[in-house]
Design a protein around this motif. Sequence first.
Motif, PDB file in Angstrom:
ATOM      1  N   GLY A 239      87.736 109.227   5.276  1.00  0.00           N
ATOM      2  CA  GLY A 239      86.585 109.049   4.388  1.00  0.00           C
ATOM      3  C   GLY A 239      87.020 108.590   3.014  1.00  0.00           C
ATOM      4  O   GLY A 239      86.391 107.722   2.399  1.00  0.00           O
TER       5      GLY A 239
ATOM      6  N   LEU B 138      75.615 101.621   4.833  1.00  0.00           N
ATOM      7  CA  LEU B 138      75.387 101.018   3.509  1.00  0.00           C
ATOM      8  C   LEU B 138      76.692 100.411   2.991  1.00  0.00           C
ATOM      9  O   LEU B 138      76.719  99.287   2.479  1.00  0.00           O
ATOM     10  CB  LEU B 138      74.908 102.082   2.514  1.00  0.00           C
ATOM     11  CG  LEU B 138      73.466 102.541   2.592  1.00  0.00           C
ATOM     12  CD1 LEU B 138      73.261 103.795   1.758  1.00  0.00           C
ATOM     13  CD2 LEU B 138      72.529 101.455   2.103  1.00  0.00           C
ATOM     14  N   LEU B 139      77.785 101.168   3.154  1.00  0.00           N
ATOM     15  CA  LEU B 139      79.090 100.674   2.685  1.00  0.00           C
ATOM     16  C   LEU B 139      79.556  99.477   3.501  1.00  0.00           C
ATOM     17  O   LEU B 139      80.132  98.537   2.953  1.00  0.00           O
ATOM     18  CB  LEU B 139      80.135 101.791   2.759  1.00  0.00           C
ATOM     19  CG  LEU B 139      79.919 102.994   1.855  1.00  0.00           C
ATOM     20  CD1 LEU B 139      81.125 103.918   1.908  1.00  0.00           C
ATOM     21  CD2 LEU B 139      79.659 102.567   0.420  1.00  0.00           C
TER      22      LEU B 139
ATOM     23  N   MET C  86      77.774  96.477   2.245  1.00  0.00           N
ATOM     24  CA  MET C  86      78.279  96.088   0.926  1.00  0.00           C
ATOM     25  C   MET C  86      79.627  95.398   1.051  1.00  0.00           C
ATOM     26  O   MET C  86      79.883  94.383   0.417  1.00  0.00           O
ATOM     27  CB  MET C  86      78.463  97.321   0.049  1.00  0.00           C
ATOM     28  CG  MET C  86      77.165  97.896  -0.452  1.00  0.00           C
ATOM     29  SD  MET C  86      77.547  99.472  -1.212  1.00  0.00           S
ATOM     30  CE  MET C  86      75.985 100.264  -1.026  1.00  0.00           C
TER      31      MET C  86
ATOM     32  N   ILE D 147      74.748 101.081  -6.105  1.00  0.00           N
ATOM     33  CA  ILE D 147      75.996 101.051  -5.332  1.00  0.00           C
ATOM     34  C   ILE D 147      77.008 101.984  -5.971  1.00  0.00           C
ATOM     35  O   ILE D 147      77.648 102.795  -5.297  1.00  0.00           O
ATOM     36  CB  ILE D 147      76.586  99.625  -5.261  1.00  0.00           C
ATOM     37  CG1 ILE D 147      75.610  98.668  -4.600  1.00  0.00           C
ATOM     38  CG2 ILE D 147      77.901  99.641  -4.492  1.00  0.00           C
ATOM     39  CD1 ILE D 147      76.156  97.277  -4.375  1.00  0.00           C
TER      40      ILE D 147
ATOM     41  N   GLY E  85      86.035 105.049   1.235  1.00  0.00           N
ATOM     42  CA  GLY E  85      85.332 105.130  -0.046  1.00  0.00           C
ATOM     43  C   GLY E  85      86.094 104.400  -1.141  1.00  0.00           C
ATOM     44  O   GLY E  85      85.516 103.616  -1.903  1.00  0.00           O
TER      45      GLY E  85
ATOM     46  N   TYR F  32      74.759 106.355   5.727  1.00  0.00           N
ATOM     47  CA  TYR F  32      75.412 106.081   4.442  1.00  0.00           C
ATOM     48  C   TYR F  32      76.615 105.166   4.638  1.00  0.00           C
ATOM     49  O   TYR F  32      76.882 104.273   3.826  1.00  0.00           O
ATOM     50  CB  TYR F  32      75.855 107.388   3.771  1.00  0.00           C
ATOM     51  CG  TYR F  32      74.707 108.257   3.365  1.00  0.00           C
ATOM     52  CD1 TYR F  32      73.778 107.796   2.422  1.00  0.00           C
ATOM     53  CD2 TYR F  32      74.521 109.509   3.915  1.00  0.00           C
ATOM     54  CE1 TYR F  32      72.712 108.585   2.052  1.00  0.00           C
ATOM     55  CE2 TYR F  32      73.450 110.299   3.553  1.00  0.00           C
ATOM     56  CZ  TYR F  32      72.547 109.844   2.623  1.00  0.00           C
ATOM     57  OH  TYR F  32      71.484 110.619   2.252  1.00  0.00           O
ATOM     58  N   LEU F  33      77.335 105.392   5.739  1.00  0.00           N
ATOM     59  CA  LEU F  33      78.489 104.562   6.054  1.00  0.00           C
ATOM     60  C   LEU F  33      78.049 103.106   6.250  1.00  0.00           C
ATOM     61  O   LEU F  33      78.728 102.171   5.803  1.00  0.00           O
ATOM     62  CB  LEU F  33      79.130 105.097   7.338  1.00  0.00           C
ATOM     63  CG  LEU F  33      80.603 104.871   7.545  1.00  0.00           C
ATOM     64  CD1 LEU F  33      81.379 105.457   6.372  1.00  0.00           C
ATOM     65  CD2 LEU F  33      81.044 105.517   8.831  1.00  0.00           C
TER      66      LEU F  33
ATOM     67  N   ILE G 265      79.803 109.349  -1.972  1.00  0.00           N
ATOM     68  CA  ILE G 265      80.630 109.345  -0.765  1.00  0.00           C
ATOM     69  C   ILE G 265      82.059 109.775  -1.084  1.00  0.00           C
ATOM     70  O   ILE G 265      82.654 110.568  -0.367  1.00  0.00           O
ATOM     71  CB  ILE G 265      80.581 107.954  -0.096  1.00  0.00           C
ATOM     72  CG1 ILE G 265      79.199 107.777   0.542  1.00  0.00           C
ATOM     73  CG2 ILE G 265      81.688 107.794   0.932  1.00  0.00           C
ATOM     74  CD1 ILE G 265      78.955 106.449   1.161  1.00  0.00           C
ATOM     75  N   LEU G 266      82.585 109.284  -2.221  1.00  0.00           N
ATOM     76  CA  LEU G 266      83.939 109.667  -2.618  1.00  0.00           C
ATOM     77  C   LEU G 266      84.035 111.168  -2.874  1.00  0.00           C
ATOM     78  O   LEU G 266      85.021 111.805  -2.493  1.00  0.00           O
ATOM     79  CB  LEU G 266      84.330 108.932  -3.891  1.00  0.00           C
ATOM     80  CG  LEU G 266      85.116 107.643  -3.718  1.00  0.00           C
ATOM     81  CD1 LEU G 266      85.490 107.096  -5.080  1.00  0.00           C
ATOM     82  CD2 LEU G 266      86.364 107.892  -2.893  1.00  0.00           C
TER      83      LEU G 266
ATOM     84  N   GLY H 253      84.380 112.994   0.330  1.00  0.00           N
ATOM     85  CA  GLY H 253      85.707 112.804   0.913  1.00  0.00           C
ATOM     86  C   GLY H 253      86.776 113.572   0.165  1.00  0.00           C
ATOM     87  O   GLY H 253      87.567 114.304   0.765  1.00  0.00           O
TER      88      GLY H 253
ATOM     89  N   THR I 142      76.179 105.510  -5.138  1.00  0.00           N
ATOM     90  CA  THR I 142      76.423 105.823  -3.726  1.00  0.00           C
ATOM     91  C   THR I 142      77.914 106.012  -3.476  1.00  0.00           C
ATOM     92  O   THR I 142      78.328 106.932  -2.763  1.00  0.00           O
ATOM     93  CB  THR I 142      75.888 104.689  -2.819  1.00  0.00           C
ATOM     94  OG1 THR I 142      74.531 104.443  -3.168  1.00  0.00           O
ATOM     95  CG2 THR I 142      75.962 105.061  -1.362  1.00  0.00           C
ATOM     96  N   VAL I 143      78.737 105.137  -4.080  1.00  0.00           N
ATOM     97  CA  VAL I 143      80.186 105.261  -3.895  1.00  0.00           C
ATOM     98  C   VAL I 143      80.665 106.601  -4.440  1.00  0.00           C
ATOM     99  O   VAL I 143      81.477 107.283  -3.813  1.00  0.00           O
ATOM    100  CB  VAL I 143      80.922 104.091  -4.580  1.00  0.00           C
ATOM    101  CG1 VAL I 143      82.413 104.345  -4.605  1.00  0.00           C
ATOM    102  CG2 VAL I 143      80.630 102.796  -3.859  1.00  0.00           C
TER     103      VAL I 143
END
Lengths: 338, 357
Positions: B318, B276-277, B280, A111, B322, B273-274, A118-119, A122, A114-115
């Motif tokens: 985004g 997955l978030l 979570m 996790i 995030g 991927y979104l 993604i961050l 962005g 993955t964060v």
Amino acid sequence: MVVAVGGQKDSPLLIITSMLATTIAVATPLTLGALSGIFCERAGVVNIGIEGMMLGAAFFGWLAAIYMNTIFDVAPLPSLLVGVLFAMLSGGLFALLHAVLSITYKVDQIIGGTVINILAVGITGFLNRQLFFEKGSIFGGQVPHAPGVLPRLQIPFLVDIPVLGRIFDQQPLTIAAILLVIISHYVIFYTPWGLRMRAVGEHPRAADTVGINVSFTRYANVIIGGMLAGLGGAYFTLESVPSFEPLMTNGRGFISLAAMIFGNWTPFGAWAASLVFGAAQALQINLQFYRELIPDQWAILQNSYVVGLAPYILTMLILTGIIGKTTPPAADGIPYEK
Amino acid sequence: MRIRTWIVRIWPLVPILAALLFTIGLLVLFGADPVEVFQAMWQGAFGTQDKTLSVVAFTIPLLLSSLGLLLTFTAGLWNIGIEGQIVMGAVAASWVALFMDATSPVLIAVEVILAMLAGALWAGVAGILKTRGGVHEIFGGLALNSLAIIFTNYLISGPWQPPEGGSFFGTVPFREISQLSRFADSRFAPFSLLVAMVALVMVFVALRGTTWGLKLKALGQNPRSAFLLGVSSERETILAMMFCGALAGLAGAVRVLSWYDNLKQNISGGIGYLALLVVMLAAYRTLWVPLIAFFFSAVLNGAITLQLRTQLHSSLGGILTGVMVLFVLLFGSSKALGIGKSSEDEALEPDTSEIES
């Protein structure tokens, strides 16, 4: 990565040496990414955020180089070197975040990674737009002139070898990556630091019992790993091309993880794997130069998409163990609790 | 004691507030007025009927993917290959939409079925690679994602290129009869909402009330005892992956048949991927998933109009999502949200003990 073929356009030997030179160059981010993974995982922390760390570093390194060059009027070469430094720094910061999440907070490491991925997408996307393209931004709505890319370092004597010399005409990060493979091998297997790192990755409780600070060792190695990933990110914007594009790392961080596994968590193994992936990429880049050499019954190989599939299919064959068997560190991915 | 229960109650709100504060700080840094920005985002998401319908339309494939992921997470699987499964579903639906001749209901039925099959097969490959090849589903999935994306690019720039040789970016628009019929010229197709609701009920029931759900939970919580109880880890792993893939394939079909009207590059737009978030943040609780998916959709769609009104780029949405997940990870205690892990043995399995309303 354009290959200068020059006058002897049809010499297969020249095509092959050009291809080798390209292979070594494009393997650079993969090698550095794999080394990053090795430092993290040998210490027991899974890091799938390498992709994001590279992307972030590519952006911040590039940003720092442009700032130095245009705002502070520094010459291109020192600007680029500052850029490389900032790339490593931002890689290290992303890694610090990953370390806090996975070591202190014991958040699931997948996790956390993955964060970070993604961050990074962005943040780089947003800042790229905000700083360069919007009206009233620092650079007034236009992309500033980048200070170029790191110059080629022709290795003395070796570059003078006829035909083969081309292989030794490389840029600094490529050479740094190769040196770092050797240094990492020495550090991991022949120094107390490496021994501690491997101990906390294999059996943290035993390491703790003999007085090794598990938390500190993991933090330090994850941050070193992040800085290596940052150096890999610098390749994209400071060595390969003088510009930044959103998502430009394009999965290279993930491929470097596959290279790490293929190389069985050893620096030299990972380098060899990176070269194999690099070769597939070089084949794709240079397709135009050898397309006519492919016999007609293999016409499908003339399609650059088909050539582009090769690294991924190779990755899966490697991962299934069809080509060799690999063993991860025993405590990889498991938080340590006293 | 009473103060403690009170703190536990409001704890889940803390990370959301922290993420908002962080974003406000970022806005101030860029000289934007936070109130104006949030107003613009609200307007962008719910300002007109058409915008609200867009938010709903974007939610549906995200919800379908998230529901699929609930199954794989319950079984302790990291189906990061969902992105590729969405793409393959979109490709299969596009194939029917481009080349099959039939009446509209038949076309749509075939599109939906083939999309689900394609997604399920793509997920099945990742499942088999895991059970037979010992490839961790994350690495297998990432490789399969790249393969699916390259395959799409090949189709768009090769065999399925528009006849005028035109764009590198997509196929020709599908015929009207092969698309889902939309509500009031928006991107929202009521049929897709119906499908998503059915999927929601099915996943909820499967996880709460069936032996299969129990087997998945056993597998996710403790593979060793699941094995001792006679749960076939291979069978359940592949089944969980394939059901997730089918839902992802469906999401891909909705993307090409209602959100867009042709097959494009980057067709999934990172929805996998979104998702997955989303799962979570919902802490693996089925009924929270639709709410969070809708919230994400509102933030991301609202951010698109932001650019026109305030000159802030839409990727702000985004960052907001995030950062929110990041703060949930940092603040959320494992008890309050069911995300963080404390036990060494369960480190790689998602916590599923809190699957409840």
